[in-house]
Design a protein around this motif. Structure first.
Motif, short mmCIF file in Angstrom:
data_model
loop_
_atom_site.label_atom_id
_atom_site.label_comp_id
_atom_site.label_asym_id
_atom_site.label_seq_id
_atom_site.Cartn_x
_atom_site.Cartn_y
_atom_site.Cartn_z
N ARG A 126 0.86 -1.20 0.00
CA ARG A 126 0.00 0.00 0.00
C ARG A 126 0.89 1.24 0.00
O ARG A 126 0.63 2.21 -0.73
N GLY A 127 1.96 1.20 0.80
CA GLY A 127 2.85 2.35 0.88
C GLY A 127 3.62 2.61 -0.40
O GLY A 127 4.00 3.74 -0.69
N LYS A 128 3.86 1.55 -1.19
CA LYS A 128 4.55 1.71 -2.48
C LYS A 128 3.70 2.52 -3.46
O LYS A 128 4.20 3.00 -4.48
N LEU A 129 2.40 2.64 -3.18
CA LEU A 129 1.53 3.44 -4.04
C LEU A 129 1.88 4.93 -4.00
O LEU A 129 1.47 5.69 -4.87
N PHE A 130 2.61 5.34 -2.97
CA PHE A 130 3.01 6.75 -2.88
C PHE A 130 4.10 7.06 -3.89
O PHE A 130 4.40 8.22 -4.13
N SER A 131 4.74 6.04 -4.42
CA SER A 131 5.84 6.28 -5.37
C SER A 131 5.51 5.59 -6.69
O SER A 131 4.60 4.79 -6.79
#
Lengths: 284, 284
Positions: A126-131
């Motif tokens: 989910r956090g990889k969606l920020f990049s």
């Protein structure tokens, strides 16, 4: 205006045919493990649809049904085994979890191997969606992105998302933002009308049966119905198809819209996970 | 209408006084490591501000300045040492990274210990924003949330965010959504006016010097200026304070607005990380 009815099942067939060809040349075959805790009938139905889809492209699917009273420790133990099993390329925990496990959802999702997390629900994914680029992304969000980018260039459009889910609205908002779309998130189906009336793209996840009518739309809008209700023995969504036809430019209806496409995106994620593990193990 | 000028430095002083009292009773003292690669003057200035702030509350700060030509392997090695060092409770890599390291930013952030990541930039911590409660969250987003929730209840408000950054706009959008705010993200400062004119809360990260004028605002709006420009030898933001005074309900100006508050939130994160490691090590 002629309204194009977007058939998710047809888009799904194209994707599956392509994946089937790819899987044909692979050995070992991609294998998905589905963990289902309890015996909720709707969850069982979704599991069967996923099994069938994996089978259609020539992959292998292992559905593991754990009893309703499975403890957190037991479930995490089962996940640990699958994480370590080299024959399992994708792992999916069917949500919602029943009973006391429901409050442990984050712990369960955090215990999945990041590279086998074909739902894209692990906090790291989910956090990889920020990049850019993200890695494994929620299938519901990917299905909507596929449809939106097939018909429109998101840059500069106003996209309105009614809902607040971690599997659709949150990841879709980040994907759209990365493509330059102006994105408006309305977490509750409350005071949504004013903003929705300006939407070039409208995705309605939260709402009431047949809530969205022609009057709510900007002419030519792309409307994605992501609701699901039983009304008078029939399935319907949040959008009234009779009403919006003629005003919307495109309608992704319920049933027959994102549902089938979502499962095709799951298969794509399984292949992404497979390639990462089998072909690119050294890079990870 | 009287416009309240929100003084971030005063809010920061209150937070720091409270943290100083807490740190007074702690042994060992919370320790922050700051990794600065290269010798960019602006980055050095931010590092000094952070060192000074940690010192003010009685914590310890170790600024480690690595040469401009540091390789990725060397930087990751340094981070690994700090991850393992029991005396270091928080680690921060000063961004942006110089030269070829800039494209490795995700790799660098992913290598930080999740519990020591006081900037909240590790993908796992970013992904925790999708659920409630998150763990360590970006200081810029926390500073804005502090201000918004001090003056307004976010539920049902229309919050407009102009920008697309992973340290402010993306996490703030998710935090606001979790509090029931309708959130509109405009990734480029382009076609922002129509939506901004309806905003109860307006956060302007991307833009041009003094771009936002009274005409752009809904009367009584809470306006947070998150821009930073040098104009004719003076610091200014994206909002024209002369113009909006009298129309905005609250203005968080540049300079003197979120800047100082952001550093106070970093100190809070250091204490959160400290407690997790020193008091709750067994729970993690």
């Amino acid at each position: 205006m002629d309204t194009v009815i977007v058939k998710g099942s047809e888009m799904a067939s194209v994707i599956k045919a392509k994946l089937k060809e790819e899987v044909n040349d692979l050995f070992p075959k991609p294998q998905l493990a589905i963990l289902l805790v309890g015996d909720d009938e709707e969850s069982r139905r979704y599991v069967r649809l996923k099994e069938k889809a994996v089978d259609e492209i020539g992959g292998q699917c292992r559905a593991i049904n754990l009893p309703e009273n499975t403890t957190l420790v037991e479930l995490l133990g089962q996940i640990r085994e699958l994480n370590a099993d080299p024959h399992t390329h994708g792992i999916l925990v069917q949500l919602p979890l029943p009973g006391p496990l429901a409050t442990e959802q984050e712990t369960v999702l955090s215990s999945l191997s990041v590279v086998k997390d074909v739902d894209g629900f692990h906090p790291f994914n989910r956090g990889k969606l920020f990049s850019t680029p993200p890695f494994l992304v929620s299938c519901a969000a990917l299905a909507c992105m596929d449809i939106i980018t097939m018909y429109r260039n998101p840059r500069g459009l106003l996209t309105v998302l009614v809902g607040d889910s971690f599997d659709l609205v949150q990841p879709l908002a980040l994907l759209l933002m990365a493509r330059g779309s102006r994105v408006c998130i309305i977490p509750e189906a409350h005071e949504w009308e004013e903003v929705a009336a300006r939407a070039d793209v409208l995705v309605v996840e939260k709402g009431r049966p047949l809530m969205v009518k022609a009057d709510h739309l900007k002419p030519g809008a792309l409307v994605i119905d992501a609701g699901f209700h039983w009304e008078a023995g029939r399935v319907c969504g949040n959008v009234d198809p009779m009403s919006v036809t003629g005003k919307a430019g495109w309608l992704v209806p319920v049933p027959g819209g994102i549902g089938p496409l979502l499962i095709a995106k799951l298969l794509e994620n399984l292949l992404t996970a497979y390639r990462e593990q089998v072909f690119a193990a050294d890079d990870w």
